[in-house]
Every structure is written in structure tokens, then in C-alpha cells.
Design a protein around this motif. Structure first.
Motif, PDB file in Angstrom:
ATOM      1  N   GLN A 275       0.825  -1.205   0.000  1.00 31.40           N
ATOM      2  CA  GLN A 275       0.000   0.000   0.000  1.00 31.40           C
ATOM      3  C   GLN A 275       0.862   1.260   0.000  1.00 31.40           C
ATOM      4  O   GLN A 275       2.083   1.193   0.216  1.00 31.40           O
ATOM      5  N   HIS A 276       0.217   2.399  -0.253  1.00 30.58           N
ATOM      6  CA  HIS A 276       0.899   3.687  -0.052  1.00 30.58           C
ATOM      7  C   HIS A 276      -0.134   4.632   0.568  1.00 30.58           C
ATOM      8  O   HIS A 276      -0.618   5.569  -0.055  1.00 30.58           O
ATOM      9  N   LEU A 277      -0.475   4.342   1.838  1.00 30.38           N
ATOM     10  CA  LEU A 277      -1.635   4.966   2.496  1.00 30.38           C
ATOM     11  C   LEU A 277      -1.300   6.259   3.224  1.00 30.38           C
ATOM     12  O   LEU A 277      -1.880   6.573   4.283  1.00 30.38           O
ATOM     13  N   GLU A 278      -0.383   7.049   2.642  1.00 31.72           N
ATOM     14  CA  GLU A 278      -0.101   8.341   3.289  1.00 31.72           C
ATOM     15  C   GLU A 278      -1.351   9.200   3.387  1.00 31.72           C
ATOM     16  O   GLU A 278      -1.506   9.951   4.368  1.00 31.72           O
ATOM     17  N   ARG A 279      -2.253   9.127   2.404  1.00 31.44           N
ATOM     18  CA  ARG A 279      -3.446  10.002   2.453  1.00 31.44           C
ATOM     19  C   ARG A 279      -4.447   9.541   3.510  1.00 31.44           C
ATOM     20  O   ARG A 279      -5.390  10.263   3.838  1.00 31.44           O
ATOM     21  N   ARG A 280      -4.236   8.323   4.030  1.00 26.55           N
ATOM     22  CA  ARG A 280      -5.060   7.862   5.146  1.00 26.55           C
ATOM     23  C   ARG A 280      -4.471   8.336   6.473  1.00 26.55           C
ATOM     24  O   ARG A 280      -5.211   8.594   7.431  1.00 26.55           O
ATOM     25  N   TYR A 281      -3.142   8.450   6.527  1.00 31.23           N
ATOM     26  CA  TYR A 281      -2.472   8.684   7.813  1.00 31.23           C
ATOM     27  C   TYR A 281      -2.056  10.136   8.046  1.00 31.23           C
ATOM     28  O   TYR A 281      -1.783  10.521   9.179  1.00 31.23           O
ATOM     29  N   PHE A 282      -1.956  10.934   6.961  1.00 31.25           N
ATOM     30  CA  PHE A 282      -1.441  12.306   7.124  1.00 31.25           C
ATOM     31  C   PHE A 282      -2.358  13.336   6.467  1.00 31.25           C
ATOM     32  O   PHE A 282      -2.904  13.096   5.388  1.00 31.25           O
ATOM     33  N   GLU A 283      -2.442  14.490   7.131  1.00 33.37           N
ATOM     34  CA  GLU A 283      -3.113  15.655   6.533  1.00 33.37           C
ATOM     35  C   GLU A 283      -2.048  16.503   5.823  1.00 33.37           C
ATOM     36  O   GLU A 283      -0.883  16.494   6.221  1.00 33.37           O
ATOM     37  N   PRO A 284      -2.431  17.263   4.792  1.00 32.94           N
ATOM     38  CA  PRO A 284      -1.468  18.161   4.161  1.00 32.94           C
ATOM     39  C   PRO A 284      -1.125  19.329   5.079  1.00 32.94           C
ATOM     40  O   PRO A 284      -1.969  19.787   5.853  1.00 32.94           O
ATOM     41  N   GLY A 285       0.119  19.792   4.996  1.00 32.07           N
ATOM     42  CA  GLY A 285       0.544  20.934   5.795  1.00 32.07           C
ATOM     43  C   GLY A 285       0.118  22.241   5.147  1.00 32.07           C
ATOM     44  O   GLY A 285      -0.416  22.255   4.034  1.00 32.07           O
ATOM     45  N   PRO A 286       0.332  23.371   5.851  1.00 32.71           N
ATOM     46  CA  PRO A 286      -0.172  24.679   5.411  1.00 32.71           C
ATOM     47  C   PRO A 286       0.623  25.341   4.301  1.00 32.71           C
ATOM     48  O   PRO A 286       0.139  26.299   3.681  1.00 32.71           O
ATOM     49  N   GLY A 287       1.877  24.896   4.054  1.00 33.02           N
ATOM     50  CA  GLY A 287       2.618  25.575   2.978  1.00 33.02           C
ATOM     51  C   GLY A 287       4.110  25.567   3.209  1.00 33.02           C
ATOM     52  O   GLY A 287       4.636  24.850   4.069  1.00 33.02           O
ATOM     53  N   PHE A 288       4.813  26.385   2.394  1.00 27.68           N
ATOM     54  CA  PHE A 288       6.279  26.352   2.365  1.00 27.68           C
ATOM     55  C   PHE A 288       6.836  27.674   2.883  1.00 27.68           C
ATOM     56  O   PHE A 288       6.512  28.728   2.351  1.00 27.68           O
ATOM     57  N   GLN A 289       7.659  27.592   3.908  1.00 27.89           N
ATOM     58  CA  GLN A 289       8.262  28.792   4.500  1.00 27.89           C
ATOM     59  C   GLN A 289       9.784  28.728   4.378  1.00 27.89           C
ATOM     60  O   GLN A 289      10.357  27.643   4.363  1.00 27.89           O
ATOM     61  N   VAL A 290      10.399  29.900   4.362  1.00 23.35           N
ATOM     62  CA  VAL A 290      11.855  29.994   4.373  1.00 23.35           C
ATOM     63  C   VAL A 290      12.265  30.560   5.727  1.00 23.35           C
ATOM     64  O   VAL A 290      11.570  31.411   6.284  1.00 23.35           O
ATOM     65  N   HIS A 291      13.354  30.058   6.271  1.00 22.48           N
ATOM     66  CA  HIS A 291      13.823  30.518   7.587  1.00 22.48           C
ATOM     67  C   HIS A 291      15.290  30.898   7.517  1.00 22.48           C
ATOM     68  O   HIS A 291      16.065  30.252   6.812  1.00 22.48           O
ATOM     69  N   GLU A 292      15.677  31.930   8.251  1.00 21.09           N
ATOM     70  CA  GLU A 292      17.101  32.289   8.354  1.00 21.09           C
ATOM     71  C   GLU A 292      17.766  31.282   9.284  1.00 21.09           C
ATOM     72  O   GLU A 292      17.393  31.171  10.459  1.00 21.09           O
ATOM     73  N   ALA A 293      18.744  30.561   8.716  1.00 23.95           N
ATOM     74  CA  ALA A 293      19.465  29.571   9.520  1.00 23.95           C
ATOM     75  C   ALA A 293      20.722  29.172   8.754  1.00 23.95           C
ATOM     76  O   ALA A 293      20.786  29.295   7.526  1.00 23.95           O
ATOM     77  N   PHE A 294      21.744  28.722   9.491  1.00 25.14           N
ATOM     78  CA  PHE A 294      22.997  28.242   8.894  1.00 25.14           C
ATOM     79  C   PHE A 294      23.622  29.265   7.955  1.00 25.14           C
ATOM     80  O   PHE A 294      24.251  28.911   6.955  1.00 25.14           O
ATOM     81  N   GLY A 295      23.374  30.536   8.255  1.00 24.14           N
ATOM     82  CA  GLY A 295      24.005  31.617   7.484  1.00 24.14           C
ATOM     83  C   GLY A 295      23.247  31.992   6.227  1.00 24.14           C
ATOM     84  O   GLY A 295      23.718  32.823   5.435  1.00 24.14           O
ATOM     85  N   GLY A 296      22.105  31.374   5.992  1.00 20.76           N
ATOM     86  CA  GLY A 296      21.356  31.707   4.769  1.00 20.76           C
ATOM     87  C   GLY A 296      19.868  31.534   4.965  1.00 20.76           C
ATOM     88  O   GLY A 296      19.372  31.533   6.086  1.00 20.76           O
ATOM     89  N   LEU A 297      19.169  31.394   3.827  1.00 16.03           N
ATOM     90  CA  LEU A 297      17.714  31.210   3.844  1.00 16.03           C
ATOM     91  C   LEU A 297      17.422  29.755   3.494  1.00 16.03           C
ATOM     92  O   LEU A 297      17.715  29.296   2.395  1.00 16.03           O
ATOM     93  N   VAL A 298      16.858  29.036   4.466  1.00 12.71           N
ATOM     94  CA  VAL A 298      16.675  27.592   4.339  1.00 12.71           C
ATOM     95  C   VAL A 298      15.193  27.251   4.200  1.00 12.71           C
ATOM     96  O   VAL A 298      14.359  27.824   4.906  1.00 12.71           O
ATOM     97  N   GLY A 299      14.888  26.358   3.268  1.00 15.90           N
ATOM     98  CA  GLY A 299      13.515  25.894   3.076  1.00 15.90           C
ATOM     99  C   GLY A 299      13.463  24.386   3.233  1.00 15.90           C
ATOM    100  O   GLY A 299      14.487  23.704   3.125  1.00 15.90           O
ATOM    101  N   GLN A 300      12.259  23.854   3.497  1.00 17.13           N
ATOM    102  CA  GLN A 300      12.092  22.421   3.691  1.00 17.13           C
ATOM    103  C   GLN A 300      10.999  21.903   2.763  1.00 17.13           C
ATOM    104  O   GLN A 300      10.067  22.631   2.417  1.00 17.13           O
ATOM    105  N   ALA A 301      11.155  20.629   2.381  1.00 12.57           N
ATOM    106  CA  ALA A 301      10.119  19.944   1.615  1.00 12.57           C
ATOM    107  C   ALA A 301      10.270  18.467   1.948  1.00 12.57           C
ATOM    108  O   ALA A 301      11.284  18.066   2.545  1.00 12.57           O
TER     109      ALA A 301
END
Ligand code: ING
Length: 315
Positions: free
Chosen positions: A151-177
Motif C-alpha cells: 500500500q501507499h496509504l499516506e493520504r489515510r495517515y497524514f493531513e497536508p501541511g499549510p505551505g512552504f516557508q523559508v527561515h534564516e538559519a545556517f548563514g542563509g535562507l533555508v527551506g524544507q520539503a
């Protein structure tokens, strides 16, 4: 100060040594303590090689449990963290702080009010929590499909998050995905419009894509394709980190890699197990592209792109 401001201020070089800490399989029965021990070993190896930031995979603390239909809620909850750090994971946070190494860790999050997310926490070198990113593009299906070998039941177990943010860290602008996010150009562009210079992406990717097995042979190609395109088209570094190998009978893509703003793979894993991949990330190389070919302010025409975000018209 904005990234461009920092660039113009000439605080050269903004270099950070980054490690992709790839993991091999995590078995269904592996305890948090056993997994945390592997993570600490990877962290120490990365630190010994000069890393200041260590990126772990998606859902790094457990086996990729969405491959099963889990009806027993007690068993399902066993894959989630109510607190991070918690008792079992505190040793990782402590060791990272002791070594002065920051890290990203993917985990299954359940909130006090019962919401479930596929989350990645980003921790700075001094131990402060920079952000908790919740996966936006949740792939797979939400009902068990018996025709599937797994199976690949991620849509059963997880809700989508609110979006993509950038944060100042490690000397630059860091994003996550996370994982499937990397396949969608919007992920990188929303981060790119915020000036992102380093995108951190953990993934668990079954090589056998059951809805269309013809894609299996291209799993590695698609992995590099989408991250390299996202890097180049937004002038950002991209770090992709796998939990790979044959995990509970499912062969999952490894090929963790670190990609430059020019879209070049500068370092790549060569095994399907626990492996540290290191690169010197010069954040100022981002501006070679952000100031020229991808100078958004100069060349983008958002009024031509409205279809991208308009709600699809009911047919
Ligand atoms: N895994 C996969 C990914 O996007 C997938 C799901 C595999 C989608 C292959 C399409 C093709 O890499 C997760 N966890 O998102």
C-alpha cells in the motif's frame, strides 16, 4: 536583513558544510532506541567530516508504515511522535547540541488535538528549533487497495501541511520539503519567491510504482531530474536524503544527493545503506543565478501565470 542584502553586504563566504545522512532500511520491529543509535552514529560521522548541518530522511524514526493498512489505532499511534524531542529521541538532540551540529529529522507527528502530519523538524547548531515543516503534497491513496503488492496509504495517515516557508538559519535562507513535494515545481518556486538558498528534502521512494510500473526504470532519473530542475530554476542548493534499500520487502530508492544552484549533482550516495554524503555549500553561488537568468523581479510575468493557482473550474 534579506538574503540579497547579505549578498550585497559582501559577508563572504557564506559557506556551510552539509551532510546528507542516508539511511538503509528500518524494520517494522526496530525500536526508537535502535534507530536513534544509528542516527547518532551518522551524526558523529558527519561531524567528524566537518558537517555543520546533517539532513536525515523522511519518517526516519520508523519503517515506512504507510505501506500497510493499519486498523489498530494503538499500533498506528506507535509510529507517531507526540513530543519531539521525546524520551527516546532526546539523546540525538543532546549529542547534536554537544557537537554544535544542526540537523533536519523527518518524523510522523500527532498534535495534542489529534492532527497527524508527515513532519520534518529543523534544529540549529545551538539546539534551537528553527521550524517544523509539514508535508504539503501527500501522495498515494486513503483506502486500502488489495490489488497492490504493497500500500501507499499516506493520504489515510497524514493531513497536508499549510505551505512552504523559508527561515534564516545556517548563514542563509533555508527551506524544507518532503519526498513527493520534490516532484512539484510549485514547491521550489514558492520557496524561491522567498529567496531560498538551501532546500532540505527527505524521502522514502518505493522504486516499484504500482499505478504505472513502466515508470520504475526511471525512478532514479526522475529523482535527480526534479531536484536538479528545482535547484536551477530557483537558484538554490537542494539536498535530497533517502531511506533506501529493501525495507520490509519493498525496494526503495537510495541515491541521496546534494545539488548546486546550477543543477549539478556535486555529491551522491553510492550505497543503499547508512551513508554520509558531504558537500561544501557556498550559499553565495545562488546569486549567480538569482541575479541573472532567474532574476524574478526582472523577468517573471505573474499575470501570465494565474492559471497555476486558480481553482480548477468545475466542468
Ligand atoms: N513517496 C513517493 C515519492 O513521491 C511516489 C511516492 C513514488 C510518487 C514514485 C510517485 C512515484 O517519492 C513519498 N513518500 O512521497
Amino acid at each position: 536583513m534579506s538574503a540579497s542584502g547579505r549578498w550585497l553586504s559582501g559577508t563572504f563566504p557564506r559557506e556551510v558544510v552539509v551532510a546528507a545522512a542516508q539511511m538503509g532500511p528500518v524494520a517494522r520491529g526496530d525500536t526508537r532506541a535502535e534507530v536513534v543509535e544509528r542516527l547518532i552514529t551518522l551524526l558523529r560521522t558527519a561531524h567528524d567530516r566537518g558537517a555543520e548541518l546533517v539532513v536525515f530522511p523522511e519518517l526516519a524514526l520508523t519503517t515506512f508504515f504507510p505501506r500497510w493498512a493499519i486498523d489498530d489505532v494503538v499500533e498506528l499511534d506507535g509510529y507517531f511522535e507526540t513530543h519531539l524531542p521525546g524520551p527516546a529521541t532526546q539523546p540525538l538532540f543532546d549529542e547534536a547540541k554537544r557537537l554544535g551540529v544542526g540537523f533536519q529529522l523527518g518524523y510522523a507527528e500527532i498534535t495534542p488535538d489529534g492532527h497527524r502530519y508527515n513532519t520534518a523538524i529543523l534544529v540549529e547548531r545551538d539546539g534551537t528549533v528553527v521550524s517544523r515543516y509539514r508535508k504539503v503534497h501527500v501522495p498515494g491513496h486513503d483506502q486500502e487497495e488489495p490489488w497492490r503488492a504493497f500500500q501507499h496509504l499516506e493520504r489515510r495517515y497524514f493531513e497536508p501541511g499549510p505551505g512552504f516557508q523559508v527561515h534564516e538559519a545556517f548563514g542563509g535562507l533555508v527551506g524544507q520539503a518532503t519526498c513527493n513535494d520534490r516532484r512539484w515545481p510549485e514547491t521550489y518556486r514558492v520557496l524561491g519567491l522567498q529567496g531560498v538558498e538551501l532546500v532540505l528534502i527527505g524521502y522514502n521512494t518505493p522504486i516499484h510504482y504500482l499505478p504505472d510500473p513502466g515508470q520504475d526504470r526511471l525512478a532514479g532519473h526522475h529523482n535527480t531530474l526534479v531536484m536538479a530542475a528545482g535547484a536551477y530554476q530557483n537558484g538554490t542548493w537542494v539536498v535530497g536524503v533517502a531511506k533506501g534499500g529493501v525495507e520490509e520487502g519493498v525496494w526503495s530508492l537510495a541515491e541521496s544527493q546534494i545539488i548546486s544552484p546550477g543543477g549539478e549533482v556535486v555529491a551522491r550516495a553510492i550505497t543503499e545503506g547508512d551513508e554520509v554524503v558531504i558537500a561544501l555549500v557556498d550559499l553565495d553561488r545562488c546569486w549567480d543565478y538569482k541575479r541573472t537568468v532567474f532574476n524574478f523581479a526582472q523577468y517573471r510575468l505573474p499575470d501570465r501565470y494565474r492559471m497555476i493557482t486558480e481553482e480548477p473550474k468545475p466542468d
